[in-house]
Design an enzyme around this catalytic site. Structure first.
Site, PDB file in Angstrom:
ATOM      1  N   GLU A 405     -32.585  10.409   4.719  1.00 40.95           N
ATOM      2  CA  GLU A 405     -32.751  10.980   3.082  1.00 40.95           C
ATOM      3  C   GLU A 405     -31.194  11.052   2.763  1.00 40.95           C
ATOM      4  O   GLU A 405     -30.823  12.343   2.407  1.00 40.95           O
ATOM      5  CB  GLU A 405     -33.117  12.289   3.492  1.00 40.95           C
ATOM      6  N   GLU A 471     -42.006   9.355   8.983  1.00 45.56           N
ATOM      7  CA  GLU A 471     -42.636  10.839   9.171  1.00 45.56           C
ATOM      8  C   GLU A 471     -43.983  10.810   8.569  1.00 45.56           C
ATOM      9  O   GLU A 471     -44.112  10.010   7.503  1.00 45.56           O
ATOM     10  CB  GLU A 471     -41.789  11.785   8.273  1.00 45.56           C
TER      11      GLU A 471
END
Ligand code: IPT
Length: 919
Positions: A405, A471
């Site tokens: 991220e 994820e």
């Protein structure tokens, strides 16, 4: 500029090298250090060259000072808890000074003396015997300093370490976790002999039965692998017939690198990671990543784990059938990786990097994300190199990951290039490279199954790279639901190679609030800015006990599929990568309504990986209703990670023909009104139609609970429209509706006498502009305090419409307390879908025709909804029972796709028939 706000990775730090199990003499510097915490850098006395520690406290190393009563933990997910103006950090920057002496052994004479830190959060400066040595950052990466000229072997040396909670490094360490500071991994003083190797790179690959080995070292020596009869100089490639290393069969060969300066022990796993035709293979076999994202976490120790904690994690994973770990979002303690080598887990080793709080785009005019800002490049590239050097010798690591991220930027490409230069043998992952510009694996997070299928079906997309979900299946609170939909995609498209559940464990910190022990989450330590219980989103509760989501995941990923073959046989498919089923014993049991009829061993031929066999049903009598066959495959022999008998897979087949529901036995109309009414009122008091559930975390987003509240579902009222004897029944008509609104549910409750009890036939009809979806639809009533519940239906754990894979049909028994799932933040839980009958102490409830969902608790839905921690829930004087006609599924929408329509409970006319019998 102070080093605290410097863009550089450090000063006077030695080059990175491999983490080695070697003969280097060392002094471990764990245990109590003198400690002093200052509220800011300015407040920290400038005395570390010669500190007087007489008034100081002591603090254990490794550890976090916030978990020892200094300052407080703070949790944020995406946002930074300080203003965004890199590289500056708040003046109120808690600064911890650690001081201790160490007796430097006389035997250190002639060696290079190195002070090594395995992990310090977030930036630290070192002093030895009055001299400043250097500073470093990269909290989850090691740092070494040459202190030879500052110490005298045979005398004591004084080490002082100044650690800052915040630093420029904090900007690139914005992982979703508690902010916890201090020396949280080991510190050692090492004596490096010039004739000893300090950096070693084991290159060990596998193809067609042959292993290829070359060991490079900074000091030449001889590599010996006794089991293979190998003896070869460093730098020279040799081959030998070997067994390969894989997660399923983690074959390691013990080797040793012998130099004049001593031995380096090597654990060699021969394996080759390759990518061809859009598929990632290990030793030529397609890998399906049944993985988890693992943060390092312990409810008392934070990220300062013991070796036992690490072993616990590995054993839990192996026993669960998990075969892969993404080390979100930083390199773990090196011991964890050694355990992954030994027990067999594929590792995505992720660099210590996240800049999530910058958002993905630079904010004009001048706030570039660190991954775009050349001033950070050296630090970021060095982080990647430091990780690869430390961890390069672990066969378990099959993928390097740049971090998490950070959006996109040139520094990431530079990190990728650095990784490839150091280690071309492993593919590199980075999820935010959304167009697959440079990565070797295409990765997404939380993409819905349909989106994954699109990627799987179209080889022209993303350079036909293998696709993983780094994820998915966000495991916050009650859930994750819908995992089977992902499995279908992974089965169908070779390119879709599985993923990693977010995440392994809830990070609830054990603490006491108002005298009660709780697991704390964001806000519990008085943080001004925090992200609440988003930090509790694991398959395990903070104490590492499995949540129902873990059981569900275990079932969904199990390596065998045991199903009805459709022709009166059992079909068993072996989904292992390399293992056949020779190590498993198959047993069966046949039960009728949960009562065992027969058990036995099932004769199953050895099934090769990817093969399916059909096995005839064992002889049985299926004349009784609800006759079920359960087949279990279990370990015949113990393994390093489980005992013999450990269950690896199971399947259930119904053997009888489900019969039509028996008609209710009615008494004569004259007897009905008096008798039935009395019984009904006597057994179930305060019966109401129920539409609300204590919102689960997955209801909270996006806007689902808000719309339910707007519809008034959380505060419906009940009006008795009419009641009296009618058509042989005692009939009560009710209307359930929210205040201020016009819609409602008109329900007809028909009570008739049965032998020893009453039957309720309920029909519910929605009226007006009713909401399209209901959290649940059923009835709720109160009973005098119930102790024990026995039921025939699904169990043993809670099961919802989209989390029922792990639930087997059977007969179960539990106390009311045991029926509750202690989610860290209380929410709807404990539902057992498709219950046939239940006894609640002396009251038996039978489903007539359609099955019901059973929930029994010692508190109300309102209590459950308003509690903030599990310990808030205190049993009341009565027991609350809910019989659901249906309930909306749980999904994973807290951080994932919305609940599929299929799993939403659509408002429509509905019926429930149940019989109550006093026993
Ligand atoms: C995703 C993060 O990568 C992960 O660290 C965690 O925060 C997770 O969310 C939520 O629990 S990022 C999200 C914006 C999809």
């Amino acid at each position: 500029m102070s080093y605290v706000e410097d863009f550089a990775p450090g000063e006077n730090v030695l080059p990175a090298r491999a983490w080695l199990d070697d003969d280097t003499e060392r002094v471990a510097l764990g245990g109590d250090w003198s400690f002093r915490l200052s509220p800011s850098v300015a407040d920290a006395p400038d005395d570390l060259k010669d500190p007087d520690t007489s008034g100081w406290d002591t603090l254990a190393v490794p550890g976090h000072w916030q978990l020892s009563g200094y300052g407080a933990p703070a949790y944020t997910n995406v946002v930074y808890p300080f203003p965004l103006e890199p590289p500056y950090v708040p003046t109120d920057n808690p600064t911890g000074d650690y001081v201790r002496t160490v007796a430097v052994p006389a035997s250190f004479a002639g060696a290079r003396v190195v002070l090594r830190f395995e992990g310090v959060d977030s930036r630290f400066k070192v002093y030895v015997n009055g001299s400043a040595v250097g500073w470093s950052s990269g909290s989850r990466l090691p740092s070494e300093f040459d202190v030879t000229s500052l110490v005298t072997p045979g005398s004591e040396a004084r080490i002082a370490v100044r650690v800052h909670q915040w630093s420029a490094g904090s900007y690139v360490e914005d992982q979703d976790m508690w902010w916890l500071s201090g020396i949280f991994r080991e510190v050692n003083l090492l004596a490096q002999r010039p004739e000893a190797a300090t950096d070693v790179f084991v290159h060990s690959s596998y193809a067609d039965g042959v292993g290829t080995l070359r060991v490079d070292a900074d000091v030449a020596g001889t590599v010996v692998v006794p089991e293979l009869g190998l003896e070869t100089p460093t730098g020279v490639e040799v081959t030998a017939p070997v067994e390969p290393w894989s997660a399923e069969v983690p074959r390691l060969y013990d080797g040793v690198l012998q130099t004049a300066g001593g031995a380096v022990r090597l654990r060699i796993g021969f394996r080759t990671v390759a990518i061809a035709d859009g598929v990632l293979t290990v030793n030529g076999n397609r890998v399906l990543f049944n993985g988890v994202n693992r943060h390092e976490f312990h409810p008392d120790r934070g990220r300062a784990l013991t070796e036992q904690d690490m072993l616990d994690d590995v054993l839990i994973m192996k026993r669960a059938g998990i075969n892969a770990v993404r080390t979100s979002h930083y390199p773990p303690h090196p011991h964890f990786l050694s355990l992954c080598d030994e027990y067999g887990l594929y590792v995505v080793d992720e660099c210590d990097l996240e800049t999530h709080g910058f958002g993905y785009e630079p904010e004009p005019p001048d706030l570039p994300n660190p991954v775009m800002d050349p001033r950070w490049r050296d630090d970021l590239v060095t982080r990647m190199q430091r990780m690869i050097h430390r961890d390069k010798n672990h066969p378990s690591i099959v993928i390097w990951s740049l971090g998490n991220e950070c959006g996109m930027g040139e520094n990431l490409k530079a990190m990728y290039d650095a990784a490839k230069e150091l280690d071309p043998s492993r593919p590199v992952h980075y999820e935010r490279d959304l167009e697959a510009e440079f990565v070797d694996i295409y990765s997404r997070m939380y993409t819905d199954p349909a989106g994954c299928a699109e990627i799987g079906a179209d080889a022209s997309k993303y350079r036909n790279l293998p696709f993983i979900l780094c994820e998915y299946g966000h495991a916050m609170g009650n859930g994750p639901g819908g995992l089977l939909d992902y499995r279908d995609v992974f089965d169908k498209y070779p390119r879709c190679q599985g993923g990693f559940i977010w995440e392994f464990i809830d990070h609830g910190l054990r603490t006491t609030i108002d005298g009660r022990e709780v697991y704390a989450y964001g806000g519990d330590f008085g943080e001004t800015i925090h992200d609440g219980n988003f930090v509790c989103d694991g398959l395990l509760f903070p104490d590492r006990t499995p949540s129902p989501g873990m059981h569900e995941f275990i079932k969904v990923i199990e390596p065998l599929r045991i199903l009805a073959a459709g022709n009166g046989a059992i079909s068993i498919t072996n989904r292992h990568e390399v293992l056949d089923t020779g190590h498993l014993t198959f047993t069966y049991k046949i039960e009728a309504e949960g009562n065992q009829l027969t058990t036995g061993t099932l004769d199953v031929p050895t099934i090769a990986p990817s093969a399916t066999v059909e096995v005839a049903l064992p002889a049985h009598d299926a004349s009784a209703p609800e006759t079920w066959l359960t087949v279990t495959a279990a370990l015949t022999e113990p393994t390093p990670w489980a005992e013999a008998g450990h269950r690896i897979a199971w399947g259930q087949l119904r053997l009888d023909e489900p019969a039509a529901a028996a008609p209710a036995v009615s008494g004569s109309p004259a007897e009905v009104s008096a008798g039935v009414r009395g019984i009904a009122v006597g057994v179930v008091s305060n019966a109401r139609v129920e539409v609300w559930r204590a919102p689960i975390d997955n209801d909270a987003q996006p806007g689902v609970v808000e719309s339910w509240r707007e519809e008034g579902l959380h505060r419906v009222q009940q009006r008795v429209v009419s009641q009296g004897e009618r058509d042989g029944a005692y009939e009560v008509v009710t209307r359930t509706a929210p205040p201020a609104l016009q819609w409602g549910l008109r329900s007809t409750w028909r009570w008739t006498a049965t032998e020893g009890g009453v039957q309720l036939d309920l029909s519910v009809v929605p009226e007006g502009q009713f909401p399209k979806v209901l959290p649940r639809l059923g009835i709720t009533f109160e009973l005098p305090k119930v102790e024990r519940v026995e039921w025939f239906g699904t169990g043993p754990n809670e099961a919802y419409v989209d989390t029922r894979e792990a639930a087997a049909v059977g007969k179960y028994s539990a106390t009311v307390a045991e029926l509750q799932t202690p989610y860290v933040r209380p929410q709807e839980n404990g539902h057992r879908i498709d219950t046939r009958w239940a006894t609640l102490d002396g009251l038996r409830i039978d489903a007539v025709g359609t099955l019901f969902g059973l929930t029994v608790r010692d508190w109300t839905t309102h209590d459950l909804e308003t509690a903030t921690h599990a310990a808030d829930l205190k049993p009341g004087d009565v027991t609350h029972v809910t019989l659901d006609i249906a309930q909306t599924g749980v999904g994973t929408a807290a951080c994932g796709p919305a609940l599929p329509e299929r799993d939403q409970l659509k408002t429509a006319p509905a019926n429930l028939s149940v019989r109550f019998t006093q026993q």
